[in-house]
Design an enzyme around this catalytic site. Structure first.
Site, mmCIF file in Angstrom:
data_model
loop_
_atom_site.group_PDB
_atom_site.id
_atom_site.type_symbol
_atom_site.label_atom_id
_atom_site.label_comp_id
_atom_site.label_asym_id
_atom_site.label_seq_id
_atom_site.Cartn_x
_atom_site.Cartn_y
_atom_site.Cartn_z
ATOM 1 C CB SER A 1 -0.959 -0.038 1.190
ATOM 2 O OG SER A 1 -2.017 0.857 1.027
ATOM 3 C CG HIS B 1 -5.238 -2.878 -0.121
ATOM 4 N ND1 HIS B 1 -4.574 -2.370 -1.204
ATOM 5 C CD2 HIS B 1 -4.723 -2.254 0.966
ATOM 6 C CE1 HIS B 1 -3.704 -1.459 -0.808
ATOM 7 N NE2 HIS B 1 -3.777 -1.371 0.508
ATOM 8 C CG ASP C 1 -6.244 -3.455 -3.893
ATOM 9 O OD1 ASP C 1 -6.979 -2.741 -3.170
ATOM 10 O OD2 ASP C 1 -5.005 -3.480 -3.785
#
Length: 538
Positions: free
Chosen positions: A208, A470, A431
Site C-alpha cells: 500500500s 488489498h 483490491d
C-alpha cells in the site's frame, strides 16, 4: 456498526495490520561465524546528509512471544519464538524544518543473517513499529522503520498544514520520500556499528503506502536496497488519492445512493457472469479488466436487504457502471482506473443510512483527507459538495502541485536496473482499496520506456493475484513467501518464474505468473490445485 466505523476497519490493510511478507526460511548469506555484537547501548550514529542527530536510545528486549495490543483498527497480535534483540531508536531533524523523525532499528542478538529489512508504512503513516518489525527480527534480519516525523495514526493528516494554513512541506517531503531513504542510511549505519560488520543485502518490504515508498526508493535512491518488495502499491499517489473519491462524487452528483445490499448484488452478479472466463468456476474473476458484464442486466431484480426486498433500478445500474468505469473528466475522458469488477464496494462506495432512512456516502477516508488537507487546505471541507467539474479540477490540481513530491509516476527505473536492484510486486485483482489498474498502467509505461516486457522482467516482475484483496485476504490464493522469492532472486540470481500462492485455509493453491503472462486452467485436473494451471500469454 456505522459505515464510518466499517470504513475505518476497512483500512486495516493500510494500517499494516495484515502482516507484511515474511521470509519463511531465511538462510545466512555466507557460512560465516556468528557476528560479534555490541552491548545494547546507545551508539554514535552518523547523520544523513542534511540532517542532524537529536537523540539515540537503546532498549534490550528479551524476545520470546512479543505481543501487541488491540487497536481501534484491529485485533491484538503476537509474534512467537523471537530471539532477544536490541532496539536502537534514532531521532533526527532537518535544518530549518522543525521536525523530529524517529527511526527504530531492531537487531537480533543471535541468528542475524547479514540482511537488513526496512518496513514500509500505510495510508498516512510512514512506517510500522509493531509486529512487522519484530517479525523481521524473528526471520534473521536487522529491521528498520521510520515515522517520518508525522503521526503514527494512518488516518491522521493533522500534520499537513502549518498554523497559517500552508502545507508543511518538510513533513510532506519526509512522508513522501526522504524518511524512507534516511531509514536505509541510518539502518545500515547502526547495523554495521552494532555487529562490527556491514550489511550484506538490504531489502524493502512494504504494501500500500509501503508499496509506494518502495517504488519511490527504486526510482530516487537506487542504491539503498538490493531488493524491493512493493505490493499493492499506491503508485501515482496524486491521482489515486483523488480518484478513489469518485464513487462518492458520482452518488452526490447523481443524487442517487445505492444501498450496500444492492451494491453487493452487483458484485456477485459480475462474478457469476465472468467467473467462467478463465476456464474454471471458482468464485473469482481472474481479469476484471476483461469482464464485460453490464450492470443493466440486474435491473428489475429483487434483492433481499435488512429483512425486506429492494428492486434494482436503472439509476442503481448507472451509478455502478460509472464506479466500475472509473473517474472521467467533463468530456468523458478517463482519468483513472475504476473499482475492479468483483471487488467489494463497501470501502470506496459504501453508503450509510440516517435515522430518517436517507442514504449518504462517506467516501474513502484516505481520499477524503487528501482533498481536505492537501488540496482544499481546509480540514473540515465537506467533500459531498464536489461537483463533477470540481472533481476534474481537484484531480489536475493534485498532479500539478504534488506530483514532483509524492507522485511516484516516473517510469524511468534505469538507475535501479544499473545498480543491480530487483523489484517484485504482487497485486490482487480484487483490491478494494487501490484499484490495480494504476499499477498495471505504471508497469506498461515502464515497458514502453525501458524496452518491453522481456527486458523489464529482468529486474522488475509484477504478479497478478486473482481474487486477492488489498495486501491480502479475499477468495483467491495469495503468495506464500514473496520475500523469500525476492531474496532468492537477489542473492542467487534465480528470477521467480512463478510465485507459489495459497488461500488462507489451504484449500486452493496456484502458481502466479509474471505479467504479462497469466495463470490459466489446463482443462483437466483438480481446479483447486496449482498443478492444474499453466502460465499463458506472451
Amino acid at each position: 456498526m456505522s459505515l464510518v466505523t466499517k470504513l475505518l476497519t476497512a483500512v486495516v490493510p493500510l494500517a499494516a495490520l495484515i502482516p507484511l511478507a515474511t521470509s519463511a526460511t531465511p538462510q545466512p548469506v555466507a557460512p560465516v561465524a556468528e557476528a560479534t555484537t555490541s552491548s545494547c547501548t546507545a551508539i554514535p550514529v552518523t547523520a544523513p546528509v542534511g540532517a542532524r542527530i537529536e537523540t539515540v536510545q537503546a532498549v534490550r528486549h528479551p524476545g520470546g512471544t512479543v505481543s501487541f495490543p488491540a487497536t481501534p483498527l484491529g485485533p491484538a497480535t503476537s509474534v512467537t519464538d523471537v530471539p532477544a534483540y536490541c532496539e536502537i531508536t534514532v531521532t533526527l531533524g532537518h535544518f530549518g524544518a522543525n521536525d523530529h523523525v524517529k527511526t527504530a532499528v531492531t537487531l537480533p542478538e543471535t541468528g542475524w543473517t547479514g540482511r537488513l529489512q526496512a518496513v514500509g508504512g500505510s495510508a498516512y503513516a510512514a512506517g510500522n513499529f509493531g509486529a512487522p518489525l519484530v517479525q523481521a527480527v524473528k526471520d534473521g534480519y536487522a529491521g528498520v522503520t521510520t515515522d517520518a516525523g508525522v503521526s503514527a495514526d494512518p488516518l491522521d493528516t493533522g500534520w499537513a498544514l502549518n498554523s497559517d494554513g500552508t502545507i508543511n512541506q518538510p513533513l510532506l517531503t519526509n512522508f513522501a520520500t526522504r524518511s524512507a531513504h534516511e531509514s536505509a542510511v541510518v539502518g545500515k549505519d547502526v547495523t554495521r556499528k552494532f555487529y562490527h560488520r556491514s550489511v550484506s543485502y538490504a531489502y524493502w518490504n512494504g504494501c500500500s503506502t509501503g508499496g509506494r515508498q518502495g517504488y519511490a526508493e527504486a526510482r530516487n535512491h537506487p542504491d539503498d536496497f538490493d531488493g524491493v518488495l512493493a505490493n499493492a502499491p499506491a503508485v501515482d499517489w496524486t491521482q489515486f488519492a483523488v480518484a478513489t473519491l469518485w464513487p462518492k462524487v458520482v452518488m452526490n452528483n447523481d443524487h442517487h445512493f445505492v444501498a450496500n445490499c444492492v451494491l453487493d448484488a452487483f458484485r456477485k452478479a459480475a462474478i457469476k457472469a465472468c467467473d467462467p472466463d478463465d476456464g474454471v468456476t471458482d468464485g473469482i474473476i481472474d481479469r476484471p479488466d476483461e469482464c464485460g458484464y453490464d450492470p443493466r442486466a440486474l435491473v428489475g431484480t429483487r434483492v433481499p436487504c435488512a429483512g425486506k426486498e429492494i428492486t434494482v433500478t436503472a439509476a442503481d445500474a448507472d451509478v455502478v457502471r460509472k464506479i466500475w468505469a472509473g473517474p472521467a473528466d467533463d468530456r468523458g475522458r478517463r482519468l483513472w482506473a475504476g473499482l475492479p469488477k468483483g471487488a467489494d464496494f463497501t470501502w470506496l462506495a459504501g453508503t450509510q443510512a440516517a435515522p430518517d432512512g436517507t442514504l449518504s456516502a462517506p467516501g474513502f477516508p484516505v481520499a477524503v483527507k487528501w482533498v481536505q488537507s492537501f488540496l482544499k487546505k481546509q480540514p473540515e471541507f465537506d467533500t459531498a459538495t464536489i461537483t463533477y467539474g470540481q472533481f476534474t479540477e481537484l484531480f489536475r490540481q493534485s498532479v500539478r502541485e504534488y506530483d514532483s513530491t509524492i507522485g511516484t509516476s516516473d517510469p524511468d527505473l534505469s538507475a535501479f536496473r544499473r545498480a543491480g536492484g530487483k523489484l517484485l510486486t504482487y497485486v490482487g485483482t480484487a483490491d478494494q482499496l487501490i484499484p490495480p489498474g494504476g499499477t498495471l498502467q505504471y508497469r506498461r509505461e515502464v515497458e514502453r520506456r525501458m524496452g518491453g516486457a522481456d527486458r523489464v522482467n529482468d529486474f522488475y516482475r509484477l504478479f497478478l493475484a486473482p481474487g486477492v484483496e488489498h495486501c491480502g485476504g479475499g477468495a483467491g490464493p495469495q503468495p506464500a513467501d514473496p520475500l523469500g522469492a525476492l531474496v532468492n532472486w537477489v542473492e542467487h540470481g534465480k528470477a521467480p518464474a512463478t510465485l507459489a500462492a495459497a488461500t488462507a485455509d489451504g484449500s486452493a493453491t496456484r502458481n502466479l505468473c509474471p505479467y504479462p503472462r497469466v495463470s490459466r486452467y489446463t482443462g483437466h485436473g483438480d481446479p483447486a490445485a496449482a498443478s492444474s494451471y499453466r502460465c499463458t500469454g506472451r
